[in-house]
Scaffold this motif. Structure first.
Motif, PDB file in Angstrom:
ATOM      1  N   VAL A  31       0.803  -1.096  -0.028  1.00  0.00           N
ATOM      2  CA  VAL A  31       0.078   0.060   0.133  1.00  0.00           C
ATOM      3  C   VAL A  31       0.981   1.305   0.041  1.00  0.00           C
ATOM      4  O   VAL A  31       0.772   2.032  -0.640  1.00  0.00           O
ATOM      5  CB  VAL A  31      -0.991  -0.189   1.377  1.00  0.00           C
ATOM      6  N   LYS A  32       1.891   1.298   0.846  1.00  0.00           N
ATOM      7  CA  LYS A  32       2.688   2.571   1.052  1.00  0.00           C
ATOM      8  C   LYS A  32       3.267   2.553  -0.555  1.00  0.00           C
ATOM      9  O   LYS A  32       3.404   3.730  -1.026  1.00  0.00           O
ATOM     10  CB  LYS A  32       3.952   2.073   2.036  1.00  0.00           C
ATOM     11  N   LYS A  55      -7.719   8.365  -3.119  1.00  0.00           N
ATOM     12  CA  LYS A  55      -7.732   7.696  -1.743  1.00  0.00           C
ATOM     13  C   LYS A  55      -7.852   6.400  -1.895  1.00  0.00           C
ATOM     14  O   LYS A  55      -8.010   5.581  -2.891  1.00  0.00           O
ATOM     15  CB  LYS A  55      -9.280   8.118  -1.003  1.00  0.00           C
ATOM     16  N   ILE A  56      -7.270   5.685  -0.882  1.00  0.00           N
ATOM     17  CA  ILE A  56      -7.163   4.378  -0.685  1.00  0.00           C
ATOM     18  C   ILE A  56      -7.828   3.858   0.475  1.00  0.00           C
ATOM     19  O   ILE A  56      -7.648   3.969   1.534  1.00  0.00           O
ATOM     20  CB  ILE A  56      -5.651   3.709  -0.577  1.00  0.00           C
ATOM     21  N   ASN A  97      -1.434   4.556  13.711  1.00  0.00           N
ATOM     22  CA  ASN A  97      -0.127   4.013  13.287  1.00  0.00           C
ATOM     23  C   ASN A  97       0.008   3.283  12.007  1.00  0.00           C
ATOM     24  O   ASN A  97       1.102   3.463  11.289  1.00  0.00           O
ATOM     25  CB  ASN A  97       0.358   2.813  14.354  1.00  0.00           C
ATOM     26  N   LEU A  98      -1.157   2.558  11.723  1.00  0.00           N
ATOM     27  CA  LEU A  98      -0.947   2.107  10.201  1.00  0.00           C
ATOM     28  C   LEU A  98      -1.012   3.138   9.338  1.00  0.00           C
ATOM     29  O   LEU A  98      -0.636   2.919   8.044  1.00  0.00           O
ATOM     30  CB  LEU A  98      -2.198   1.174  10.144  1.00  0.00           C
ATOM     31  N   LYS A  99      -1.932   4.166   9.304  1.00  0.00           N
ATOM     32  CA  LYS A  99      -1.791   5.289   8.565  1.00  0.00           C
ATOM     33  C   LYS A  99      -0.528   5.883   8.390  1.00  0.00           C
ATOM     34  O   LYS A  99      -0.202   6.535   7.406  1.00  0.00           O
ATOM     35  CB  LYS A  99      -3.058   6.314   8.834  1.00  0.00           C
ATOM     36  N   VAL A 100       0.206   6.248   9.459  1.00  0.00           N
ATOM     37  CA  VAL A 100       1.538   6.702   9.334  1.00  0.00           C
ATOM     38  C   VAL A 100       2.312   5.907   8.250  1.00  0.00           C
ATOM     39  O   VAL A 100       3.010   6.376   7.522  1.00  0.00           O
ATOM     40  CB  VAL A 100       2.250   6.925  10.744  1.00  0.00           C
ATOM     41  N   LYS A 101       2.273   4.604   8.569  1.00  0.00           N
ATOM     42  CA  LYS A 101       3.175   3.745   7.744  1.00  0.00           C
ATOM     43  C   LYS A 101       2.741   3.653   6.361  1.00  0.00           C
ATOM     44  O   LYS A 101       3.622   3.421   5.386  1.00  0.00           O
ATOM     45  CB  LYS A 101       2.930   2.313   8.178  1.00  0.00           C
ATOM     46  N   ASN A 158      -3.585   9.636   3.116  1.00  0.00           N
ATOM     47  CA  ASN A 158      -4.848   9.274   2.275  1.00  0.00           C
ATOM     48  C   ASN A 158      -5.335   8.095   2.258  1.00  0.00           C
ATOM     49  O   ASN A 158      -6.241   7.654   1.471  1.00  0.00           O
ATOM     50  CB  ASN A 158      -4.735   9.836   0.771  1.00  0.00           C
ATOM     51  N   VAL A 159      -4.900   7.228   3.111  1.00  0.00           N
ATOM     52  CA  VAL A 159      -5.480   5.879   3.442  1.00  0.00           C
ATOM     53  C   VAL A 159      -6.431   5.690   4.410  1.00  0.00           C
ATOM     54  O   VAL A 159      -6.384   6.340   5.432  1.00  0.00           O
ATOM     55  CB  VAL A 159      -4.376   5.025   3.941  1.00  0.00           C
TER      56      VAL A 159
END
Length: 128
Positions: free
Chosen positions: A22-23, A33-34, A48-52, A56-57
């Motif tokens: 995804v990144k 957007k994802i 934490n997951l959005k930072v990784k 826009n996730v």
């Protein structure tokens, strides 16, 4: 950004492989957007997951905290199998209107799709 399209991912959010996928896709700036529907039981916080993976996730979670979110997903799977996740995928397809739908590790994330595949047969969505 090359397109204003959205993409919907269905996959194991906790997987480092999925997060890298995804990144890297997000770094190409192909999608506005994802959206992500987890096929596992995430325990990491959504932030934490959005930072990784990128800002826009949008990751589906219940608004009840990460531990209760994990338990809620397990209980829903226990009582409704993967059909409820199929309904969740259908909801995201209707609301976010992604042009692309990607199942990461189909042997795990594809089962919820089976319950809604007939409904989506005539939709203009590219399955990846």
């Amino acid at each position: 950004m090359l397109t204003s399209s959205n993409i919907l991912f269905v996959g194991m959010v906790e997987s480092p492989h999925f997060q890298d996928w995804v990144k890297n896709l997000n770094s190409l700036r192909l999608f506005n957007k994802i959206f992500i529907v987890p096929s596992d039981y995430p325990i990491n916080s959504k932030q934490n997951l959005k930072v990784k993976m990128g800002s826009n996730v949008k990751i589906f979670t219940f608004p009840i905290g990460r531990k209760l979110n994990n338990v809620s997903l397990r209980v829903l799977d226990l009582f409704f199998s993967s059909k409820w996740r199929g309904i969740l995928i259908l909801y995201y397809l209707l609301v976010s209107r992604p042009k692309f739908l990607h199942f990461h590790e189909i042997q795990h994330s594809g089962y919820p799709y089976l319950s809604i595949s007939r409904i989506l047969k005539h939709k203009n969505i590219i399955h990846l």
